[in-house]
Design a protein around this motif. Structure first.
Motif, short mmCIF file in Angstrom:
data_model
loop_
_atom_site.label_atom_id
_atom_site.label_comp_id
_atom_site.label_asym_id
_atom_site.label_seq_id
_atom_site.Cartn_x
_atom_site.Cartn_y
_atom_site.Cartn_z
N PRO A 52 0.83 -1.22 0.00
CA PRO A 52 0.00 0.00 0.00
C PRO A 52 0.86 1.27 0.00
O PRO A 52 1.81 1.38 0.78
N SER A 53 0.53 2.18 -0.88
CA SER A 53 1.26 3.45 -0.89
C SER A 53 1.01 4.24 0.39
O SER A 53 1.80 5.13 0.73
N SER A 54 -0.06 3.87 1.12
CA SER A 54 -0.38 4.58 2.36
C SER A 54 0.69 4.36 3.43
O SER A 54 0.74 5.12 4.41
N LEU A 55 1.55 3.35 3.23
CA LEU A 55 2.62 3.15 4.22
C LEU A 55 3.55 4.35 4.26
O LEU A 55 4.24 4.56 5.25
N GLY A 56 3.56 5.12 3.18
CA GLY A 56 4.38 6.32 3.17
C GLY A 56 3.91 7.36 4.15
O GLY A 56 4.64 8.33 4.42
N ASN A 57 2.69 7.19 4.71
CA ASN A 57 2.18 8.14 5.70
C ASN A 57 2.75 7.88 7.09
O ASN A 57 2.60 8.71 7.99
N ILE A 58 3.38 6.71 7.26
CA ILE A 58 3.93 6.37 8.58
C ILE A 58 5.33 6.97 8.66
O ILE A 58 6.35 6.30 8.47
N SER A 59 5.38 8.24 8.93
CA SER A 59 6.64 8.98 8.81
C SER A 59 7.69 8.55 9.82
O SER A 59 8.88 8.79 9.62
N ARG A 60 7.28 7.88 10.91
CA ARG A 60 8.24 7.47 11.94
C ARG A 60 8.77 6.06 11.71
O ARG A 60 9.58 5.57 12.51
N LEU A 61 8.34 5.43 10.66
CA LEU A 61 8.71 4.04 10.40
C LEU A 61 10.23 3.92 10.22
O LEU A 61 10.82 4.62 9.40
N TYR A 62 10.85 3.03 11.00
CA TYR A 62 12.29 2.80 10.82
C TYR A 62 12.60 1.38 10.37
O TYR A 62 13.71 1.11 9.91
N GLN A 63 11.63 0.46 10.49
CA GLN A 63 11.84 -0.90 9.97
C GLN A 63 10.59 -1.36 9.24
O GLN A 63 9.50 -1.38 9.80
N LEU A 64 10.78 -1.77 7.99
CA LEU A 64 9.70 -2.33 7.18
C LEU A 64 10.13 -3.71 6.72
O LEU A 64 11.06 -3.86 5.92
N SER A 65 9.47 -4.74 7.24
CA SER A 65 9.82 -6.13 6.94
C SER A 65 8.63 -6.82 6.29
O SER A 65 7.66 -7.19 6.97
N LEU A 66 8.69 -6.98 4.97
CA LEU A 66 7.65 -7.66 4.20
C LEU A 66 8.23 -8.87 3.47
O LEU A 66 7.63 -9.40 2.54
N TYR A 67 9.38 -9.31 3.87
CA TYR A 67 10.12 -10.40 3.25
C TYR A 67 9.31 -11.70 3.23
O TYR A 67 8.59 -12.02 4.16
N GLY A 68 9.42 -12.46 2.13
CA GLY A 68 8.85 -13.80 2.09
C GLY A 68 7.35 -13.87 2.02
O GLY A 68 6.73 -14.65 2.75
N ASN A 69 6.74 -13.06 1.17
CA ASN A 69 5.30 -13.13 0.94
C ASN A 69 5.07 -13.35 -0.56
O ASN A 69 5.94 -13.86 -1.26
N LYS A 70 3.89 -12.96 -1.04
CA LYS A 70 3.57 -13.08 -2.46
C LYS A 70 3.17 -11.72 -3.02
O LYS A 70 2.33 -11.62 -3.92
N LEU A 71 3.77 -10.69 -2.48
CA LEU A 71 3.45 -9.33 -2.90
C LEU A 71 3.95 -9.09 -4.33
O LEU A 71 4.97 -9.63 -4.75
N ASN A 72 3.20 -8.27 -5.07
CA ASN A 72 3.58 -7.98 -6.45
C ASN A 72 3.47 -6.49 -6.72
O ASN A 72 3.11 -5.71 -5.84
N GLY A 73 3.77 -6.12 -7.95
CA GLY A 73 3.70 -4.71 -8.33
C GLY A 73 4.98 -3.98 -7.98
O GLY A 73 6.01 -4.57 -7.66
N ARG A 74 4.91 -2.68 -8.06
CA ARG A 74 6.07 -1.83 -7.83
C ARG A 74 6.21 -1.45 -6.36
O ARG A 74 5.23 -1.48 -5.60
#
Length: 779
Positions: A481-503
């Motif tokens: 989701p592009s909305s994750l860009g709203n989480i301005s304090r985010l320092y770790q994003l771990s989405l490894y090992g799923n079936k996500l697609n797109g850009r």
């Protein structure tokens, strides 16, 4: 008050350190207020004061004596304080600047003198939190009227002076949060009025003195966070007034003594983070006054009693984590309605999580991770429904269990004060409830390594306090989701090992605090947005096993703190950016399995901290840079399956065949023998060229010598025959020989070609050739 009618020898009054004249108006007698110590001789010990009747003949002597003694006592305290100051090596706050001759010592900062009884004697020394550095002078033992010493939160070092044991009036001793070393003085037992003993947070070693069990007025004993060894003295069970016993964070061994169950006033028992073994004595569970029980991080085992919440109804904090406890969680814990923290983590508790935890209205932390909770049924997570009643819940950690089932939609009603939600490594299936966006207080959301399906809810982008988002190792699909860009304090994003697609959404560039990005092992595609490399504090980027195309953005060179960059097994192309040489903190670099081409950038020579480099499986070419030999931190290098050519270096990492791979680079040569590369042709031809030139040189010399020898032999033979025979008409022997020059020989043999080489004779090499002016073969 008692009246003592007797004469007192002035010489015997040296023990009266602070006798105060009550009246000097009497001519016949003088009334003197006595210290309590003198009332034991002829006066009942229960009397608090006495009056001594002194004959007029002794008055003058007594007056002189007391005057002198008062001055002496004042000087003793003043000198002791100056000795304390003398051993202070750093006073950054200038707290002791007032300790000089311009002020009376009773007015010095941190110094308190007595009241109406002892107005000129130091009774309290309080310099807590002044950042003082130095040793604690033994002269502190000369401040004999001290009742309180508060020196916590400084940087005192060295031993705790044994002279403190002389302070029999001492009631309060606080030396916590310093760096005192050595052992706890055993003579503290002389301070029989001691009520508070705080030595927490130092580097004290040795055993807990058994003698401390004689301080029967102690209400607080804090010896935690030191280096104490040995066992817990059973004598501590004699301290019946004790309400606070803190021995955590040492290296204490052995069992928990059952004698501690005699501490019927105990409110806090903290013996965690030691090496204690055995079980908790059952009698300890009868100390109904206990509010805080900490036995965590030991080697204790056994089960918690089913009636724990009934026998300890005043519990507010229960810390038993990181031990070897087994069995079910006592359902009776809900009876201890004041519970704020329950920490049962990292044990082997099993069964279901009690459904009645929801009755604990003040529950703030529920730490159950690292157990064997769950029975493999869809109802395993039913307790989450009851926890919606815990409006103060801030931390919920359920990771590393066997909890099964789907996340209930009602978890959206958990406390908005919830800051930490961890469910990783369970057997949770189904989708992430969209109502999770209501948990606006979350800073950590960890649901990794489950069986979650569906998409990442767009509403997650409303959790603008989240700093760590972990959904790794599930079966999530759809776009990030592009909305994750709203989480301005985010320092770790771990989405490894799923079936996500797109850009990868470029909006992630708004997360300016980003330090760790894990997007590997998905089906992501498209080019890498340059915004992904715009974070000034980025440390780890893991993008392996996707379908990214295009170039690796030049902006990667802006990542001054980057330590790990993995972009393996994608479809990236072009040349490796020379800007990577600006990533001076880089330690691990993997670009293998792409379509990079061109040479290894020369700027890599600046990567002095590089430990692992994998560029295999690309179309890289050119020579392998020799500067790689000089990267002293480099321990692993894989350059296989490329088009490198030339000689392989032999120093540095190249000396270890087990840590270097250069397979399928057909134009490489040289290197250490273990790599089994062919010798470099340049080196071989050079050696062969030298050898062949030497052979030609020696062959020419041999031929010339042979010809000269033959010419001399023919001449001599001709002269001999001429002298023996008469002239004849027959042709002479001279007519059968031809004078031949070296140039003609060289031409006839085609430059001494190997094709004309016949063999070796006694005079040297033999060649065949044709002389043009003779027309026949000459040999």
């Amino acid at each position: 008050m008692a009246l003592v009618e007797k004469e007192v020898d002035v010489e015997s009054m040296s023990i009266l350190e602070d006798v105060k004249l009550v009246s000097q108006e009497f001519k016949a007698i003088v009334l003197v207020e006595l210290p309590d110590e003198l009332l034991y001789n002829g006066v009942p010990s229960y009397e608090p004061r006495g009056i001594l009747v002194i004959s007029p003949s002794h008055f003058h002597s007594l007056q002189c004596f007391f005057g002198s003694d008062a001055h002496f006592s004042n000087e003793t305290d003043r000198d002791a304080l100056l000795h304390l100051k003398h051993l202070i090596t750093d006073d950054p706050l200038r707290s002791l600047s007032s300790w000089n001759h311009t002020l009376h010592f009773c007015d010095w900062q941190g110094v308190t003198c007595g009241g109406h009884r002892h107005p000129q004697r130091v009774t309290a020394l309080n310099l807590t939190g002044h950042n003082l550095v130095g040793l604690l002078s033994p002269f502190i033992g000369n401040l004999t009227f001290l009742g309180k010493i508060g020196l916590a939160d400084n940087r005192f070092h060295g031993a705790v002076p044994e002279k403190i044991g002389q302070l029999f009036r001492l009631r309060y001793l606080s030396l916590d949060y310093n760096t005192f070393t050595g052992e706890i003085p055993a003579n503290l037992i002389n301070c029989s009025d001691l009520q508070i003993l705080n030595l927490y947070g130092n580097q004290l070693a040795g055993r807990v003195p058994t003698e401390l069990g004689s301080l029967t007025k102690l209400t607080r004993l804090a010896l935690g966070h030191n280096n104490l060894t040995g066992s817990i003295p059973p004598s501590l069970g004699n301290l019946s007034p004790l309400t606070f016993l803190f021995l955590s964070e040492n290296s204490l061994e052995g069992i928990i003594p059952g004698e501690l169950s005699r501490l019927v006033s105990l409110e806090l028992l903290a013996i965690g983070s030691n090496k204690l073994s055995g079980t908790i004595p059952p009698s300890l569970y009868n100390l109904s006054s206990i509010e805080n029980l900490d036995v965590g991080c030991n080697r204790l085992h056994g089960n918690l009693p089913p009636n724990l919440g009934l026998t300890l109804p005043n519990l507010q904090m229960l810390l038993v984590g990181s031990n070897q406890f087994r069995g079910p969680i006592p359902v009776s814990l809900s009876n201890a309605s004041g519970l704020v923290i329950i920490d049962l983590c990292n044990n082997s508790f099993s069964g279901s999580v009690p459904l009645n935890f929801g009755s604990l209205k003040g529950l703030s932390q529920l730490l159950l991770w690292g157990n064997e909770l769950g029975i493999g049924k869809a109802s395993d997570l039913s307790f989450l429904i009851s926890l919606t009643n815990c409006s103060s819940l801030r931390v919920l950690m359920l990771s590393y269990n066997n909890l099964s089932g789907a996340l209930p939609d009602s978890m959206a009603n958990l406390s908005t004060q919830l800051t930490w939600l961890s469910l990783t490594n369970n057997r949770i299936f189904g989708s992430i409830p969209s109502g999770i966006q209501n948990l606006i207080g979350l800073t950590v959301l960890d649901m990794g390594y489950n069986f979650l399906t569906g998409t990442i809810p767009i509403g997650v982008g409303k959790l603008n306090k989240v700093q760590k988002l972990v959904l790794t190792g599930n079966e999530l699909s759809g776009h990030i989701p592009s909305s994750l860009g709203n989480i301005s304090r985010l320092y770790q994003l771990s989405l490894y090992g799923n079936k996500l697609n797109g850009r990868v959404p470029s909006s992630l560039g708004n997360c300016t605090y980003m330090q760790f990005i894990y997007l590997g092992n998905n089906n992501l595609s498209g080019s890498l947005p340059k915004q992904l490399f715009s974070f000034p504090s980025l440390i780890v980027v893991q993008l392996t096993n996707n379908s990214f195309t295009g170039n690796l953005p030049l902006e990667v060179g802006y990542l001054k703190t980057l330590s790990l960059l993995y972009v393996s097994n994608d479809y990236l192309s072009g040349e490796i950016p020379i800007s990577l040489g600006n990533c001076l903190s880089l330690e691990y670099l993997r670009l293998d399995g792409n379509f990079f081409q061109g040479p290894v950038p020369s700027t890599f020579t600046t990567l002095r901290g590089l430990q692992s480099l994998d560029l295999s499986g690309n179309n890289l070419s050119g020579k392998i840079p020799r500067y790689l030999e000089n990267l002293s931190a480099l321990q692993y290098l894989n350059l296989s399956f490329n088009n490198f050519e030339g000689e392989l270096p032999k120093q540095g990492v190249f000396r270890n065949a087990s840590e270097v791979s250069v397979l399928r680079n057909s134009k490489l040569c040289g290197g250490i023998p273990q790599l089994q590369l062919p010798p470099c042709s340049g080196q071989s031809s050079k050696k062969q060229g030298i050898s062949r030139a030497s052979k030609v040189k020696f062959s020419i010399i041999g031929v010339v010598l042979c010809l000269l020898s033959l010419s001399c032999f023919i001449t001599i033979l001709h002269q001999v025959r001429k002298s023996r025979k008469k002239p004849s008409a027959l042709p002479s022997a001279e007519d059968h020989f031809v004078n031949v020059s070296y140039a003609e020989i060289f031409k006839a043999t085609d430059g001494f070609s190997s094709a004309n080489f016949v063999g070796t004779g006694s005079f040297g090499a033999i060649y065949k050739g044709f002389l043009d002016r003779v027309g026949t073969m000459w040999q």
